[in-house]
Design a protein around this motif. Sequence first.
Motif, PDB file in Angstrom:
ATOM      1  N   GLN A 152     -19.521  18.850  10.579  1.00 30.16           N
ATOM      2  CA  GLN A 152     -20.655  18.846  11.493  1.00 30.16           C
ATOM      3  C   GLN A 152     -21.052  17.410  11.853  1.00 30.16           C
ATOM      4  OE1 GLN A 152     -24.394  20.315   9.924  1.00 30.16           O
ATOM      5  NE2 GLN A 152     -24.869  21.276  11.887  1.00 30.16           N
TER       6      GLN A 152
ATOM      7  N   ALA B  24     -18.495  16.055  14.291  1.00 30.35           N
ATOM      8  CA  ALA B  24     -18.702  16.556  15.652  1.00 30.35           C
ATOM      9  C   ALA B  24     -19.856  15.823  16.330  1.00 30.35           C
ATOM     10  CB  ALA B  24     -18.969  18.055  15.628  1.00 30.35           C
ATOM     11  N   GLY B  25     -20.905  15.539  15.582  1.00 30.09           N
ATOM     12  CA  GLY B  25     -22.018  14.774  16.143  1.00 30.09           C
ATOM     13  C   GLY B  25     -21.608  13.379  16.564  1.00 30.09           C
TER      14      GLY B  25
ATOM     15  N   LYS C 161     -19.585  13.598  19.741  1.00 30.27           N
ATOM     16  CA  LYS C 161     -20.461  13.842  20.883  1.00 30.27           C
ATOM     17  C   LYS C 161     -21.123  12.538  21.323  1.00 30.27           C
ATOM     18  CE  LYS C 161     -22.720  17.694  20.768  1.00 30.27           C
ATOM     19  NZ  LYS C 161     -23.717  18.749  20.508  1.00 30.27           N
TER      20      LYS C 161
ATOM     21  N   VAL D 161     -15.336  18.947  20.539  1.00 32.37           N
ATOM     22  CA  VAL D 161     -16.687  19.209  20.018  1.00 32.37           C
ATOM     23  C   VAL D 161     -17.043  20.679  20.197  1.00 32.37           C
ATOM     24  CG1 VAL D 161     -19.136  18.713  20.359  1.00 32.37           C
ATOM     25  CG2 VAL D 161     -17.482  16.843  20.312  1.00 32.37           C
ATOM     26  N   GLN D 162     -16.699  21.243  21.349  1.00 34.56           N
ATOM     27  CA  GLN D 162     -17.003  22.645  21.602  1.00 34.56           C
ATOM     28  C   GLN D 162     -16.268  23.562  20.630  1.00 34.56           C
ATOM     29  OE1 GLN D 162     -15.833  23.997  25.465  1.00 34.56           O
ATOM     30  NE2 GLN D 162     -16.926  25.924  25.279  1.00 34.56           N
TER      31      GLN D 162
ATOM     32  N   GLU E 214     -17.962  23.158  17.122  1.00 37.17           N
ATOM     33  CA  GLU E 214     -19.267  23.811  17.039  1.00 37.17           C
ATOM     34  C   GLU E 214     -19.131  25.328  17.023  1.00 37.17           C
ATOM     35  OE1 GLU E 214     -21.471  22.070  20.245  1.00 37.17           O
ATOM     36  OE2 GLU E 214     -22.068  20.349  19.014  1.00 37.17           O
ATOM     37  N   THR E 215     -18.203  25.874  17.782  1.00 37.23           N
ATOM     38  CA  THR E 215     -17.975  27.317  17.784  1.00 37.23           C
ATOM     39  C   THR E 215     -17.462  27.782  16.431  1.00 37.23           C
ATOM     40  OG1 THR E 215     -17.466  27.237  20.143  1.00 37.23           O
ATOM     41  CG2 THR E 215     -16.764  29.193  18.942  1.00 37.23           C
TER      42      THR E 215
ATOM     43  N   LEU F 195     -17.952  26.324  13.551  1.00 35.26           N
ATOM     44  CA  LEU F 195     -18.972  26.129  12.516  1.00 35.26           C
ATOM     45  C   LEU F 195     -20.001  27.260  12.500  1.00 35.26           C
ATOM     46  CD1 LEU F 195     -19.668  22.295  12.569  1.00 35.26           C
ATOM     47  CD2 LEU F 195     -18.527  23.622  10.799  1.00 35.26           C
TER      48      LEU F 195
END
Length: 139
Positions: A54, A57-58, A61, A82-83, A86-87, A89
Amino acid sequence: MNEAITISLPSLIHRIGRDAVNRAKVVASQYRCELKRVRRSRNWGLSGEAINIQSFAGQLKAESLTALELKTIDERGFRYLVQKIETALLDHADKLEPLTVKLIRLINENPNITLAELIHVTDCTMSEARTARFDADSW
């Protein structure tokens, strides 16, 4: 919560480019995650602890927004990655919150939950469940 998870990223190089993948590999290693090819296929995988992924990914971004402002890379570069992260996670949301927060949340959602049920649901110890019960009651 400390279990490693793996996120499948099919055809990653074809979607975001080799330069973006190489940059993502460097950033992933900073967050104790591993971005690598699955055997000899064109598919890639991201593995690590859910909280580290996580954070990774931040960071991606933030870097993609900076790169967009500077016009250094294609805007689609990290957005796909990133998409996908996030999906993926969303399936591991239980691993993203600390145990104490999860215990207090469960107690607040169901005040009649027993210590045995808390231990069964969260795999915590008896002392952690008792502490969480005390903390939830003192709020």
